[in-house]
Design a protein around this motif. Sequence first.
Motif, PDB file in Angstrom:
ATOM      1  N   TYR A 250      -1.109  10.071   8.295  1.00  0.00           N
ATOM      2  CA  TYR A 250      -2.300   9.674   7.682  1.00  0.00           C
ATOM      3  C   TYR A 250      -1.753   8.098   7.077  1.00  0.00           C
ATOM      4  O   TYR A 250      -0.924   8.003   6.115  1.00  0.00           O
ATOM      5  N   TYR A 251      -2.368   7.173   7.332  1.00  0.00           N
ATOM      6  CA  TYR A 251      -2.116   5.637   6.978  1.00  0.00           C
ATOM      7  C   TYR A 251      -3.437   5.088   6.520  1.00  0.00           C
ATOM      8  O   TYR A 251      -4.185   5.159   6.920  1.00  0.00           O
ATOM      9  N   CYS A 252      -3.066   4.318   5.319  1.00  0.00           N
ATOM     10  CA  CYS A 252      -4.058   3.664   4.745  1.00  0.00           C
ATOM     11  C   CYS A 252      -3.772   2.149   4.967  1.00  0.00           C
ATOM     12  O   CYS A 252      -2.744   1.645   5.425  1.00  0.00           O
ATOM     13  N   ALA A 253      -5.041   1.400   5.089  1.00  0.00           N
ATOM     14  CA  ALA A 253      -4.783  -0.009   5.513  1.00  0.00           C
ATOM     15  C   ALA A 253      -5.862  -0.816   4.796  1.00  0.00           C
ATOM     16  O   ALA A 253      -6.685  -0.225   4.343  1.00  0.00           O
ATOM     17  N   ALA A 254      -5.671  -2.103   4.647  1.00  0.00           N
ATOM     18  CA  ALA A 254      -6.497  -2.875   4.316  1.00  0.00           C
ATOM     19  C   ALA A 254      -6.779  -4.257   4.983  1.00  0.00           C
ATOM     20  O   ALA A 254      -5.854  -4.656   5.562  1.00  0.00           O
ATOM     21  N   ARG A 255      -7.862  -4.774   4.817  1.00  0.00           N
ATOM     22  CA  ARG A 255      -8.206  -5.877   5.622  1.00  0.00           C
ATOM     23  C   ARG A 255      -7.717  -7.509   4.761  1.00  0.00           C
ATOM     24  O   ARG A 255      -7.410  -7.118   3.496  1.00  0.00           O
ATOM     25  N   ALA A 256      -7.544  -8.136   5.591  1.00  0.00           N
ATOM     26  CA  ALA A 256      -7.063  -9.479   4.827  1.00  0.00           C
ATOM     27  C   ALA A 256      -8.456  -9.928   3.936  1.00  0.00           C
ATOM     28  O   ALA A 256      -9.352  -9.636   3.949  1.00  0.00           O
ATOM     29  N   ALA A 257      -7.918 -11.023   3.022  1.00  0.00           N
ATOM     30  CA  ALA A 257      -8.859 -11.325   2.009  1.00  0.00           C
ATOM     31  C   ALA A 257     -10.230 -12.128   2.751  1.00  0.00           C
ATOM     32  O   ALA A 257      -9.927 -12.999   3.758  1.00  0.00           O
ATOM     33  N   GLY A 258     -11.152 -11.804   2.111  1.00  0.00           N
ATOM     34  CA  GLY A 258     -12.538 -12.551   2.671  1.00  0.00           C
ATOM     35  C   GLY A 258     -13.030 -11.340   3.651  1.00  0.00           C
ATOM     36  O   GLY A 258     -14.430 -11.828   4.182  1.00  0.00           O
ATOM     37  N   TYR A 259     -12.417 -10.518   4.193  1.00  0.00           N
ATOM     38  CA  TYR A 259     -13.053  -9.629   4.976  1.00  0.00           C
ATOM     39  C   TYR A 259     -13.772  -8.266   4.119  1.00  0.00           C
ATOM     40  O   TYR A 259     -12.644  -7.114   3.775  1.00  0.00           O
TER      41      TYR A 259
ATOM     42  N   ALA B 195     -11.012   0.003 -10.338  1.00  0.00           N
ATOM     43  CA  ALA B 195     -10.312  -0.065 -11.800  1.00  0.00           C
ATOM     44  C   ALA B 195      -8.821   0.424 -11.641  1.00  0.00           C
ATOM     45  O   ALA B 195      -7.994  -0.042 -12.595  1.00  0.00           O
ATOM     46  N   LYS B 196      -8.708   1.285 -10.790  1.00  0.00           N
ATOM     47  CA  LYS B 196      -7.507   2.051 -10.476  1.00  0.00           C
ATOM     48  C   LYS B 196      -6.607   1.542  -9.423  1.00  0.00           C
ATOM     49  O   LYS B 196      -5.603   2.016  -9.171  1.00  0.00           O
TER      50      LYS B 196
ATOM     51  N   LEU C 207       0.882  -1.208   0.166  1.00  0.00           N
ATOM     52  CA  LEU C 207       0.140   0.240  -0.078  1.00  0.00           C
ATOM     53  C   LEU C 207       0.896   1.214  -0.022  1.00  0.00           C
ATOM     54  O   LEU C 207       1.720   1.384   0.943  1.00  0.00           O
ATOM     55  N   GLN C 208       0.551   2.199  -0.827  1.00  0.00           N
ATOM     56  CA  GLN C 208       1.360   3.353  -1.176  1.00  0.00           C
ATOM     57  C   GLN C 208       0.494   4.400  -1.012  1.00  0.00           C
ATOM     58  O   GLN C 208      -0.374   4.952  -1.748  1.00  0.00           O
ATOM     59  N   ALA C 209       0.640   5.319   0.137  1.00  0.00           N
ATOM     60  CA  ALA C 209      -0.134   6.337   0.518  1.00  0.00           C
ATOM     61  C   ALA C 209       0.604   7.439  -0.002  1.00  0.00           C
ATOM     62  O   ALA C 209       1.654   7.677  -0.003  1.00  0.00           O
ATOM     63  N   SER C 210      -0.230   8.646  -0.434  1.00  0.00           N
ATOM     64  CA  SER C 210       0.527  10.017  -1.102  1.00  0.00           C
ATOM     65  C   SER C 210      -0.746  11.054  -0.869  1.00  0.00           C
ATOM     66  O   SER C 210      -1.910  10.675  -0.691  1.00  0.00           O
ATOM     67  N   GLY C 211      -0.263  12.197  -1.273  1.00  0.00           N
ATOM     68  CA  GLY C 211      -1.052  13.280  -1.273  1.00  0.00           C
ATOM     69  C   GLY C 211      -1.061  14.316  -0.093  1.00  0.00           C
ATOM     70  O   GLY C 211      -1.645  15.272   0.027  1.00  0.00           O
ATOM     71  N   GLY C 212      -0.093  14.019   0.752  1.00  0.00           N
ATOM     72  CA  GLY C 212      -0.023  14.813   2.033  1.00  0.00           C
ATOM     73  C   GLY C 212       0.528  16.210   1.961  1.00  0.00           C
ATOM     74  O   GLY C 212       1.149  16.227   0.576  1.00  0.00           O
TER      75      GLY C 212
ATOM     76  N   ALA D 182      -2.496   3.656  -3.047  1.00  0.00           N
ATOM     77  CA  ALA D 182      -2.620   2.910  -4.436  1.00  0.00           C
ATOM     78  C   ALA D 182      -2.004   1.456  -3.796  1.00  0.00           C
ATOM     79  O   ALA D 182      -1.179   1.323  -2.871  1.00  0.00           O
ATOM     80  N   VAL D 183      -2.947   0.500  -4.164  1.00  0.00           N
ATOM     81  CA  VAL D 183      -2.614  -1.162  -3.757  1.00  0.00           C
ATOM     82  C   VAL D 183      -1.970  -1.420  -4.711  1.00  0.00           C
ATOM     83  O   VAL D 183      -2.501  -1.897  -6.055  1.00  0.00           O
ATOM     84  N   SER D 184      -1.077  -2.740  -4.641  1.00  0.00           N
ATOM     85  CA  SER D 184      -0.544  -3.555  -5.881  1.00  0.00           C
ATOM     86  C   SER D 184      -0.202  -4.897  -4.731  1.00  0.00           C
ATOM     87  O   SER D 184      -0.322  -5.078  -3.766  1.00  0.00           O
ATOM     88  N   GLY D 185      -0.255  -5.918  -5.652  1.00  0.00           N
ATOM     89  CA  GLY D 185       0.158  -7.552  -5.145  1.00  0.00           C
ATOM     90  C   GLY D 185      -1.167  -8.169  -5.012  1.00  0.00           C
ATOM     91  O   GLY D 185      -0.946  -9.266  -4.418  1.00  0.00           O
TER      92      GLY D 185
END
Length: 125
Positions: A93-102, A74-75, A3-8, A22-25
Amino acid sequence: VQLQASGGGLVQAGGCLRLSCAVSGRTFSRYGMGWFRQAPGKEREFVAAISWSDGRTYYAESVKGRFSISRDNAKNTMYLQMNSLKPEDTAVYYCAARAAGYYTGSYYLSDYAYWGQGTQVTVSS
């Protein structure tokens, strides 16, 4: 998963910023995501979250009506539009993602499996 946060940046009180994550992987769309923030000397706190399944959004009371979370599958990117910024919004500020299935968003830091590196937001009075 990355996860790559930007814009601050530095903005005057009353101004606005838009953060991006932006999320990759992995397949972007199938899990809940959120934004948290941490001010100096304070614990990391919930800001906003968004579900994949129905697009439901969640906000901390302190930002409700001023911040807006959204995602563009899409992005592979999540956004946080911050308006009417206040000096007390100053934090990393941090972005975060839950595990697959949540699929839903969550208010709780411990519900998130992946974290970005953070982006600094400074609001001057």
